[in-house]
Design an enzyme around this catalytic site. Structure first.
Site, PDB file in Angstrom:
ATOM      1  N   ARG A   1       5.162  -4.229  -7.755  1.00 11.78           N
ATOM      2  CA  ARG A   1       3.939  -4.977  -7.383  1.00 11.78           C
ATOM      3  C   ARG A   1       4.452  -6.499  -6.554  1.00 11.78           C
ATOM      4  NH1 ARG A   1      -0.480  -1.916  -7.159  1.00 11.78           N
ATOM      5  NH2 ARG A   1      -1.910  -3.629  -7.339  1.00 11.78           N
ATOM      6  N   LYS A   2       6.122  -6.547  -6.218  1.00  7.92           N
ATOM      7  CA  LYS A   2       5.827  -7.924  -5.547  1.00  7.92           C
ATOM      8  C   LYS A   2       6.917  -7.861  -4.107  1.00  7.92           C
ATOM      9  CE  LYS A   2       5.905 -10.046  -9.509  1.00  7.92           C
ATOM     10  NZ  LYS A   2       4.730  -9.597  -9.720  1.00  7.92           N
ATOM     11  N   VAL A   3       7.206  -8.373  -3.659  1.00 13.14           N
ATOM     12  CA  VAL A   3       7.239  -8.218  -1.874  1.00 13.14           C
ATOM     13  C   VAL A   3       8.430  -7.859  -1.509  1.00 13.14           C
ATOM     14  CG1 VAL A   3       8.259  -9.665  -0.151  1.00 13.14           C
ATOM     15  CG2 VAL A   3       6.585 -11.060  -1.434  1.00 13.14           C
TER      16      VAL A   3
END
Ligand SMILES: Cc1ncc(COP(=O)(O)O)c(C=O)c1O
Length: 402
Positions: A186-188
């Site tokens: 769910r990260k950049v």
């Protein structure tokens, strides 16, 4: 979907195929006489360059990065670490895993640590501050650093949710003593699982390496920084080459992704317009915001719930990209248990949960997050999508505020 996850494509597949053809999945050992392709090292170098920091160390997750960073800082039983009550699971659990006591602080309207909390919560046992740059926005670092320096506390920046965010022209992760990232889904950027520790401190770097790699300090690391620390018992939090290969391809996607997200946010906000009663999250440095999760506050919790339901009925989800909750609402906090009772940093607090670990101890944070609405924008959203989201919010909210 996560930001980097939306963009997984040919570049990632190409890198992974190269690693598979080469056959060296482990970072250090290579295959036969051939060294690995060095994707993990490349990702470290790219991250270090982006941050203008000397040292970066790839690890197996953002949680591992936190444990490694805390271990490098020498955190252990008897120590206290201040962190925002509104933060990710492992911001709390990493401290507990090292035997130290997490001390929960209120957030302010930035949704990050309220700097005034440092003075309120510091005791003789306080060693440092864990700052979380929540969802793409730098915390208000100047006052936080000023309080921390005055009290001789270290600062660990958890940048897991904010790769690319900056504060007055400098990347987050470059202000404190040590910083951590996550490359979770769910990260950049994502590498499946993965994380990184960054620092400019030679001793912290070596200790982080030893924490993450069984107490070892290999030739590769000695070439970066000569050894100077006695070996101690570390764990295995190494990052593998397959994850490194994906991470390198994802890293190249960051600058265009940020440009796109900032443009989308501006379009969305223009379409929401000005509505009396709607107050946007305070962004300490608006020029450095990533723009992917925008937050606003409404006058009441009931209005926030009603807006989410009305927008959802029109196909616009207003749930944030992250599963952050107040730590007091989590099961592990309510139990206060550790894997072995004698290891608990909460042993002296009876009855449990004691003051500082209950909902009633955080009236400001509880009120803020109850009235909060998140507007998540994805890397694949178009300008028309962002305008639509903004219009739906405006149309559904205006009658609620009338
Ligand atoms: C602020 C923050 N810190 C740490 C982590 C932990 O990262 P990971 O899931 O890679 O262990 C996350 C996300 O998961 C996070 O959002």
């Amino acid at each position: 979907m996560g930001l980097g996850e939306c963009l997984l494509g040919a570049a990632e597949a190409r890198n992974v195929a190269r690693v598979m053809r080469h056959g060296a999945l482990f970072r250090y050992y290579g295959r036969g006489h051939q060294p690995s392709l060095g994707y993990v090292r490349r990702l470290e170098q790219q991250m270090a360059r982006r941050h203008h920091l000397k040292y970066a160390l790839g690890v197996s997750s953002g949680t591992a990065a936190l444990e490694v960073a805390l271990g490098a800082l020498g955190v252990g039983p008897g120590d206290e670490v201040i962190l925002p009550v509104w933060s990710w699971v492992s911001c709390f659990t990493a401290i507990v895993r090292l035997g130290a006591r997490p001390v929960l602080a209120e957030v302010d309207d930035t949704l990050s640590l309220d700097p005034a909390e440092i003075d309120r919560l510091t005791t003789p046992a306080t060693r440092g501050i864990l700052v979380v740059h929540y969802q793409g926005v730098a915390a208000d670092l100047n006052p936080i650093l000023a309080h921390a320096r005055r009290r001789k506390l270290w600062v660990l920046e958890d940048c897991a949710e904010s790769l690319g965010a900056s504060y007055h022209g400098r990347q987050v992760g470059t202000f404190g003593d040590i910083a951590t990232y996550s490359f979770q889904q769910r990260k950049v950027i994502t590498s499946g699982e993965g994380g990184m520790v960054l620092t400019s401190g030679a001793r912290l770097y070596e200790r982080a390496v030893r924490m993450s790699d069984l107490g070892l300090y290999r030739d590769e690391h000695r070439a970066i920084q000569p050894a100077g620390v006695t070996s101690f018992a570390g764990s295995n939090y190494r990052l593998g080459e397959l994850a490194g290969a994906v991470g390198c391809a994802q890293f190249a996607r960051v600058p265009p992704m940020i440009r796109h997200l900032r443009r989308l946010r501006a379009i969305m906000q223009r379409n929401v317009g000005v509505l009396p009663g709607l107050v946007w999250r305070r962004i300490p440095d608006p020029a450095g915001d990533l723009g992917f999760d925008s937050y606003f506050f409404l006058p009441t919790h009931a209005q926030a719930l009603a807006l989410k339901a009305r927008a959802q009925a029109r196909g616009v989800g207003l749930a944030p990209h992250t599963g952050t909750y107040c730590q007091y609402a989590r099961e592990y906090c309510q139990s206060g248990a550790t894997q072995a009772a004698q290891f608990s940093p909460f042993a002296g607090i009876r009855p449990w949960p004691g003051p500082g670990y209950r909902e009633q101890d955080f009236p400001r944070t509880t009120d803020l997050v109850g009235r909060m609405v998140s507007v998540p924008l994805g890397a694949l959203f178009t300008a028309a999508d962002a305008a639509h989201v903004g219009r739906v919010i405006r149309e559904e909210l205006a009658p609620l505020l009338a």
